[in-house]
Motif scaffolding. Structure first.
Motif, PDB file in Angstrom:
ATOM      1  N   MET A 117       0.844  -1.201   0.000  1.00 10.30           N
ATOM      2  CA  MET A 117       0.000   0.000   0.000  1.00 10.30           C
ATOM      3  C   MET A 117       0.881   1.252   0.000  1.00 10.30           C
ATOM      4  O   MET A 117       1.878   1.298   0.705  1.00 10.30           O
ATOM      5  N   ILE A 118       0.475   2.210  -0.800  1.00 13.47           N
ATOM      6  CA  ILE A 118       1.260   3.444  -0.891  1.00 13.47           C
ATOM      7  C   ILE A 118       1.142   4.250   0.402  1.00 13.47           C
ATOM      8  O   ILE A 118       0.239   4.041   1.188  1.00 13.47           O
TER       9      ILE A 118
ATOM     10  N   PHE B 193       0.428   7.757   2.298  1.00 12.77           N
ATOM     11  CA  PHE B 193      -0.367   8.961   2.052  1.00 12.77           C
ATOM     12  C   PHE B 193      -0.766   9.544   3.395  1.00 12.77           C
ATOM     13  O   PHE B 193      -0.591   8.919   4.439  1.00 12.77           O
TER      14      PHE B 193
ATOM     15  N   MET C 250     -12.586  10.437  -0.377  1.00 17.22           N
ATOM     16  CA  MET C 250     -12.996   9.054  -0.106  1.00 17.22           C
ATOM     17  C   MET C 250     -14.252   9.032   0.751  1.00 17.22           C
ATOM     18  O   MET C 250     -14.378   9.819   1.682  1.00 17.22           O
TER      19      MET C 250
ATOM     20  N   THR D 108     -14.389   1.538  -0.853  1.00 14.80           N
ATOM     21  CA  THR D 108     -14.313   0.234  -1.529  1.00 14.80           C
ATOM     22  C   THR D 108     -13.703   0.345  -2.920  1.00 14.80           C
ATOM     23  O   THR D 108     -13.134  -0.617  -3.423  1.00 14.80           O
TER      24      THR D 108
ATOM     25  N   VAL E 141      -9.652   2.567  -2.126  1.00 15.45           N
ATOM     26  CA  VAL E 141      -8.622   1.781  -1.427  1.00 15.45           C
ATOM     27  C   VAL E 141      -8.092   0.675  -2.334  1.00 15.45           C
ATOM     28  O   VAL E 141      -6.895   0.410  -2.389  1.00 15.45           O
ATOM     29  N   LEU E 142      -8.993   0.040  -3.093  1.00 21.02           N
ATOM     30  CA  LEU E 142      -8.542  -1.001  -4.030  1.00 21.02           C
ATOM     31  C   LEU E 142      -7.625  -0.411  -5.091  1.00 21.02           C
ATOM     32  O   LEU E 142      -6.594  -0.995  -5.431  1.00 21.02           O
TER      33      LEU E 142
ATOM     34  N   LYS F  24      -4.344   0.211  -3.505  1.00 25.65           N
ATOM     35  CA  LYS F  24      -3.601  -1.035  -3.288  1.00 25.65           C
ATOM     36  C   LYS F  24      -2.944  -1.497  -4.576  1.00 25.65           C
ATOM     37  O   LYS F  24      -1.852  -2.049  -4.569  1.00 25.65           O
TER      38      LYS F  24
ATOM     39  N   ARG G 189      -2.104   0.468  -6.961  1.00 28.68           N
ATOM     40  CA  ARG G 189      -1.312   1.617  -7.434  1.00 28.68           C
ATOM     41  C   ARG G 189      -1.872   2.214  -8.717  1.00 28.68           C
ATOM     42  O   ARG G 189      -1.148   2.791  -9.523  1.00 28.68           O
TER      43      ARG G 189
END
Lengths: 288, 199
Positions: A1-2, A4, A29, A33, A36-37, A40, A42
Motif C-alpha cells: 500500500m502506498i 499517504f 474518499m 471500496t 482503497v482497491l 492497493k 497503485r
C-alpha cells in the motif's frame, strides 16, 4: 500500500479547503471500496486522502415534497436497499442496489462514491438514468446540478470538476402506473459485475400504447448508455412483441462493449439485445 | 498508549510465510518506497475491540485487518484475497459487517469492533460457533472466522432467516473446501438454537 496522509474534515468547507490546498494530489474518499482497491493496486497514488465520513448531514434519505427523494452522498448502498422510503417510492432503486456485489460491500460503499468512481460496469447508474436522477456537485462557489445521464464522460471519467464534491442525488419516482425493472446478466458468480445490464421503465396506456419509455444499459461501453434509438422505436407506438423485438435489435447499434473476461464485445452486443427485450417485456408486465 | 509494531524487521519477514501487506510494509519502512519529508505518518486512533479500549498510533495506510492482527495480536481475523471479495477478513464495525482488508484503520477511529475472538462469552462458544462445530461448517478453517462473523451479523438483523436469505447474505464468504452445505446447515441450526434459547 502506498504512503499517504489521511484527513478527516468535519465540514464541507474544511473539505473544500483541503481540496484547494492539495489539488491533484488529493482524492476524496467515502466508503473506500473503490479508492482503497485502486490505491492497493497503485492505479491511484494520491498523497492526500480526504475522508468525508466525519461531515454531518451527508447520509440522510428524505422526500423533497414533490415525489422525488433526496439521498445523501454518504448513504451506504445497503441503506438504499433497506430504507423504507426508498423501498416504497423507488422500488427500482432498492432492487438495483440489492444486486450490487455482496451485503458486506454494500455496507461499506456509498451512493456518491459509486457514482463518482465512474465505472461503466456498475449497477446503479442505468436505473438512476432511467428515472431521470440528478446529482448535486458542491464546491466553494456553490452548487451545480447535473443529470446522472450527463455525469459520465468516458471510462472512469466523470463531469466532477476540481474542487467539487458530490453531496446528494435527487431521484424522481417513475410515472404512476409504469413498470420498471433492472436486469443484470451474471453468467459467472452472483457477486460479479454484470456482463451486460439493462434498466427499463415502460409507461403504457390502457390500450398498450407506449406513452414513454427509458432503456439504459450498463457494462455495454465506456459509460452507461441510454438507448435512444431503441426508445424511439417504442415511444407512442403499440407495445407489440414485434415492436419490442425491433426496439431491442436497435440496441446492438447503440452499445459499444469492451472485450473482457466476462465476454467478447460481440457476445455482449448479442446479450444487450436479449436483455433489452426481456427488460422491456418484464417492465410492461410489471406496470398497471 | 500502544505503538504500532514496526514492520521493518527483515528477520521476521524472511522467517515467516508473511502476508503481502507485511512485505510491502517492510519495503516501505526500509526506504524502497520513499516517505516524503514533512509527512505526518502517524495517526492516533482510539477504538473498542471486543469490549476492550485501545489507543494507538498507526500510519494512514494501515488496513484494519493488519491493525487487528499485528498491532493488537488478534490473529483470529484472516486475510484472504486482500480486495474485499472473499470474506475471510469480515469483522463487525459498529455492528455492520465490513471487509477489514480494504478498511483503513484510521476510518475505524471511535468505532466499536467485534472480531471472532469476541464472540465466546465466559468460556462458552457463541451459538454460531457451536453450530459450525456441530454441523461441520468448515474443513480447513481459514474462511471460518469470516463465515462465523457474517452469520452472526445475519442473525443479529434477521433471527429467523430462510435458506434463500442465508445464501444471499453469505454469498460473499467464499469457502474453497466446498463446505457450503455444512455452512448452510450451521447457520440454520444456529438460528434455531438461538431462537429456542430466546423463548
Amino acid at each position: 500500500m502506498i504512503d499517504f496522509e489521511f484527513h478527516s474534515p468535519t465540514s464541507l468547507d474544511e473539505a473544500f479547503g483541503l481540496l484547494d490546498q492539495y489539488g491533484d494530489d488529493a482524492r476524496v474518499m467515502s466508503g473506500g471500496t473503490a479508492l482503497v482497491l485502486m490505491m492497493k493496486q497503485r492505479l491511484a497514488q494520491p498523497g492526500h486522502v480526504i475522508g468525508l465520513r466525519r461531515i454531518p448531514g451527508l447520509a440522510s434519505v428524505a422526500s423533497d415534497g414533490n415525489g422525488a427523494v433526496r439521498v445523501g452522498a454518504l448513504c451506504t448502498q445497503r441503506q438504499m436497499e433497506t430504507d423504507p422510503l426508498i423501498r416504497q417510492s423507488l422500488p427500482l432503486v432498492a432492487d438495483t442496489y440489492r444486486k450490487v456485489a455482496t451485503p458486506r460491500i454494500r455496507n461499506m460503499s456509498t451512493v456518491g462514491g459509486g457514482l463518482v468512481h465512474g465505472d461503466p460496469n456498475q449497477d446503479p447508474p442505468p436505473s438512476l438514468i432511467a428515472l431521470g436522477a440528478s446529482v448535486v456537485l458542491s464546491s466553494k462557489g456553490g452548487e451545480r446540478i447535473v443529470p446522472v445521464e450527463d455525469l459520465f464522460i468516458d471510462y472512469f471519467e466523470t463531469d466532477v470538476q476540481p474542487g467539487e464534491i458530490l453531496t446528494s442525488v435527487l431521484i424522481p419516482q417513475a410515472p404512476a402506473g409504469s413498470g420498471a425493472v433492472y436486469l443484470k446478466f451474471l453468467p459467472r458468480t452472483a457477486d460479479d459485475y454484470a456482463t451486460v445490464s439493462v434498466a427499463a421503465i415502460v409507461d403504457a396506456d390502457e390500450s398498450n400504447n407506449c406513452r414513454d419509455v427509458r432503456i439504459v444499459l450498463g457494462a455495454s461501453g465506456v459509460t452507461p448508455i441510454r438507448a435512444k434509438a431503441a426508445e424511439d422505436l417504442l415511444r407512442q407506438r403499440p407495445l407489440t412483441e414485434e415492436n419490442i423485438r425491433a426496439s431491442a435489435a436497435a440496441v446492438i447499434g447503440e452499445v459499444d462493449p469492451l472485450d473482457d473476461f466476462r465476454g467478447s464485445a460481440d457476445y455482449k452486443r448479442q446479450m444487450a439485445e436479449v436483455f433489452t427485450r426481456r427488460a422491456v417485456t418484464q417492465s410492461l408486465a410489471a406496470g398497471r | 498508549m500502544g505503538k504500532a509494531v514496526p514492520l521493518h524487521d527483515w528477520a521476521a519477514i524472511s522467517c515467516h510465510a508473511m502476508t503481502r501487506s507485511i512485505t510491502l510494509g517492510g519495503f516501505a519502512k526500509s526506504g524502497i518506497s520513499q516517505i516524503r519529508e514533512g509527512w505526518k505518518m502517524d495517526h492516533r486512533i482510539k477504538f473498542k475491540v471486543n469490549g476492550t479500549d485501545h489507543d494507538l498510533e498507526v500510519p494512514a495506510r494501515r488496513m484494519l485487518v493488519d491493525c487487528l492482527r499485528y498491532d493488537l495480536g488478534l490473529t483470529g481475523t484472516k486475510e484472504g484475497c486482500s480486495v474485499g471479495v472473499c470474506g475471510a477478513c469480515t469483522v463487525l464495525v459498529d455492528g455492520q459487517m465490513v471487509a477489514s482488508c480494504i478498511t483503513l484503520a484510521v476510518t475505524a477511529d471511535g468505532a466499536d469492533i467485534t472480531t471472532v475472538e469476541g464472540l465466546a462469552q465466559d468460556g462458552k462458544l457463541h451459538p454460531v460457533q457451536q453450530a459450525f462445530i456441530d454441523h461441520g461448517g468448515f474443513q480447513c478453517g481459514i474462511c471460518t472466522p469470516g463465515q462465523v462473523i457474517a452469520a452472526k451479523a445475519l442473525l443479529d438483523v434477521n433471527p429467523d432467516p430462510t435458506e434463500e436469505e442465508i445464501k444471499d447474505w453469505m454469498m460473499g464468504n467464499l469457502c474453497r473446501c466446498t463446505g457450503y452445505y455444512g455452512i448452510l446447515e450451521s447457520v440454520k441450526n444456529a438460528a434455531r438454537v438461538s431462537q429456542e434459547a430466546g423463548r
